[in-house]
Enzyme design. Structure first.
Site, short mmCIF file in Angstrom:
data_model
loop_
_atom_site.label_atom_id
_atom_site.label_comp_id
_atom_site.label_asym_id
_atom_site.label_seq_id
_atom_site.Cartn_x
_atom_site.Cartn_y
_atom_site.Cartn_z
N LYS A 1 35.55 103.51 52.92
CA LYS A 1 34.68 104.55 52.73
C LYS A 1 33.85 104.81 51.43
CE LYS A 1 34.70 106.52 57.26
NZ LYS A 1 35.07 107.86 58.09
N LYS B 1 31.60 101.00 64.52
CA LYS B 1 30.36 101.52 64.70
C LYS B 1 29.28 101.57 63.60
CE LYS B 1 32.87 105.50 65.26
NZ LYS B 1 33.36 106.98 65.66
N LYS C 1 37.35 94.56 62.18
CA LYS C 1 37.35 95.32 63.32
C LYS C 1 36.07 95.65 63.56
CE LYS C 1 37.55 100.38 62.17
NZ LYS C 1 38.03 101.36 62.33
P1 TYM Z 1 37.33 107.14 65.18
O1 TYM Z 1 36.06 108.07 65.37
O2 TYM Z 1 36.81 106.26 63.91
O3 TYM Z 1 37.67 106.46 66.18
C1 TYM Z 1 38.31 106.80 67.28
C2 TYM Z 1 39.39 106.18 68.08
O4 TYM Z 1 39.02 104.73 68.33
C3 TYM Z 1 39.79 103.86 67.70
N1 TYM Z 1 39.21 102.78 67.21
C4 TYM Z 1 39.64 101.37 67.72
N2 TYM Z 1 40.51 100.83 68.32
C5 TYM Z 1 40.65 99.68 68.73
N3 TYM Z 1 39.70 98.82 68.16
C6 TYM Z 1 38.88 99.25 67.28
N4 TYM Z 1 37.91 98.22 66.70
C7 TYM Z 1 38.75 100.58 67.13
N5 TYM Z 1 37.84 101.26 66.25
C8 TYM Z 1 38.09 102.50 66.40
C9 TYM Z 1 40.49 104.67 66.71
O5 TYM Z 1 41.70 104.09 66.12
C10 TYM Z 1 40.41 105.99 67.15
O6 TYM Z 1 41.64 105.96 68.01
N6 TYM Z 1 40.21 109.75 62.09
C11 TYM Z 1 40.01 109.61 63.46
C12 TYM Z 1 39.38 110.88 64.31
C13 TYM Z 1 40.47 111.85 64.22
C14 TYM Z 1 41.83 111.83 65.09
C15 TYM Z 1 42.38 112.91 64.62
C16 TYM Z 1 42.26 111.03 65.72
C17 TYM Z 1 40.40 113.13 63.57
N7 TYM Z 1 41.18 113.75 63.74
C18 TYM Z 1 43.67 113.31 65.09
C19 TYM Z 1 43.56 111.21 66.32
C20 TYM Z 1 44.35 112.36 66.05
C21 TYM Z 1 38.82 108.60 63.46
O7 TYM Z 1 37.77 108.30 62.56
O8 TYM Z 1 38.65 107.75 64.51
#
Ligand code: TYM
Length: 335
Positions: free
Chosen positions: A115, A200, A197
């Site tokens: 990032k 978004k 991967k």
């Molecule tokens: P975020 O918002 O980027 O993604 C949300 C969830 O989607 C999963 N994910 C994927 N899984 C499989 N293949 C992909 N291409 C893919 N892209 C995203 C992510 O692994 C995630 O589970 N930091 C976290 C948000 C967060 C969080 C937390 C998660 C904040 N606090 C506490 C768990 C517990 C994030 O940015 O996820």
């Protein structure tokens, strides 16, 4: 434990358009696990502002995401679905945990490095300490299990280290959480570049299937997905594009990779890609219909937001008061 059940916490950022990766890597497992655990599902809007956001857009996206959780099948009467920013304990615990996290640890986080490279004009302290806020999210509810995609594993390891470090000093304060990674779908790759991967923030919209894509767009993206010139349907690392499509197909249809390979034996990629598109649409179409329905229920959603924020605040405060006492903050007078 809450109500004799183990605790589950997870969250998603309300930034960008959610992709099929978010659904298959996380949301789908949330639904499977939601009966077994006492669940907290947060819209992590505080994490979102680590990169610049337009306020009105962020508010709208956060509301959409919360509605999406419910549309996907999470019952908001049973699961605590809420905005992170509505529960002040997240920020308060994050501050304390900041003081138990080393710069060296945060420097090693690959998401920070990625990032920071992408947003070189805004490498703020929040972006750096992002994983500490995530640790606070999880530890605040004495969480046992955290269902996430593989890309969040490094953050989860850090969370465990912080919890263990704190417990070593002050006794058993935090439950040390485990990750839950689904068998299929834990890392969905870009349809245009299977070494990256699905994300978004991908600049090429054809690389990602967005949860709000209409049926024709989904089909078009699947048909255009990059594969190879082998012409033979196999589940192998040597055919990463095809392997990704098989993963998507399996995660959407519930079939195993072996079953999928058998089903399409001797057939061309075109037939298979169409089946992948259909399996994705079979999930996204009902999800989108439910979203449309729920968006009209303003009063109901508002009630969920209020009640669940109160519930989350109650459990968050329990942990927070314990932690504040442990580190030596003066007791609060009852107000
Ligand atoms: P975020 O918002 O980027 O993604 C949300 C969830 O989607 C999963 N994910 C994927 N899984 C499989 N293949 C992909 N291409 C893919 N892209 C995203 C992510 O692994 C995630 O589970 N930091 C976290 C948000 C967060 C969080 C937390 C998660 C904040 N606090 C506490 C768990 C517990 C994030 O940015 O996820």
């Amino acid at each position: 434990m809450i109500n004799d059940k183990k605790v589950l916490f997870s969250g998603m950022q309300a930034t960008g358009n959610l992709t099929l990766g978010n659904y298959l890597g996380a949301l789908k497992n949330w639904i499977t696990l939601s009966d077994e655990y006492e669940c907290f599902y947060s819209v992590v809007d505080m994490h979102s502002i680590t990169v610049r956001q337009d306020p009105a857009t962020l508010r709208k996206r956060a509301r959409n995401l919360l509605t999406l959780y419910i549309s996907a099948g999470l019952d908001p009467e049973k699961n605590c679905i809420y905005y992170q920013s509505h529960v002040s304990g997240h920020a308060e615990l994050a501050w304390i945990l900041n003081c138990f996290t080393y710069m060296g640890e945060l420097n090693r986080m690959t998401q920070f490095k990625d990032k920071a490279a992408k947003h070189a004009d805004n490498i703020n302290a929040g972006l750096f300490t992002y994983p500490v806020l995530m640790a606070a999210d999880i530890l605040l509810y004495q969480t046992d299990v955290v269902p996430v995609g593989i890309d969040q594993m490094q953050h989860l390891e850090l969370t465990r280290n912080i919890a263990e470090r704190f417990n070593n000093i002050y006794g058993d304060v935090f439950t040390v959480p485990e990750a839950y990674i689904g068998k299929v779908g834990a890392k969905i790759m870009s349809l245009q570049d299977p070494t990256k991967k699905m994300s978004k923030s991908d600049e090429n919209p054809n690389g990602s299937i967005y949860l709000m894509d209409d049926a024709d767009t989904v089909m078009r993206k699947c048909k255009r997905a990059v594969t190879d010139s082998e012409g033979c349907i196999r589940y192998t690392d040597e055919q990463p594009g095809l392997k990704n499509l098989i993963n998507i197909y399996c995660a959407c249809s519930g079939k195993t990779a072996d079953e999928a390979v058998k089903e399409f034996e001797g057939q061309g990629y075109g037939v298979f890609k169409e089946a992948v598109g259909e399996s994705v649409n079979a999930i996204l179409q009902p999800l989108q219909a439910k979203m449309k329905e729920l968006e009209k229920e303003k009063g109901y959603i508002d009630k969920i937001i209020k009640e669940n924020a109160e519930k989350a605040q109650y459990y968050a405060n329990k942990t927070l008061r314990k932690v504040q006492k442990k580190v030596g903050f003066p007791e609060r007078p009852r107000i």
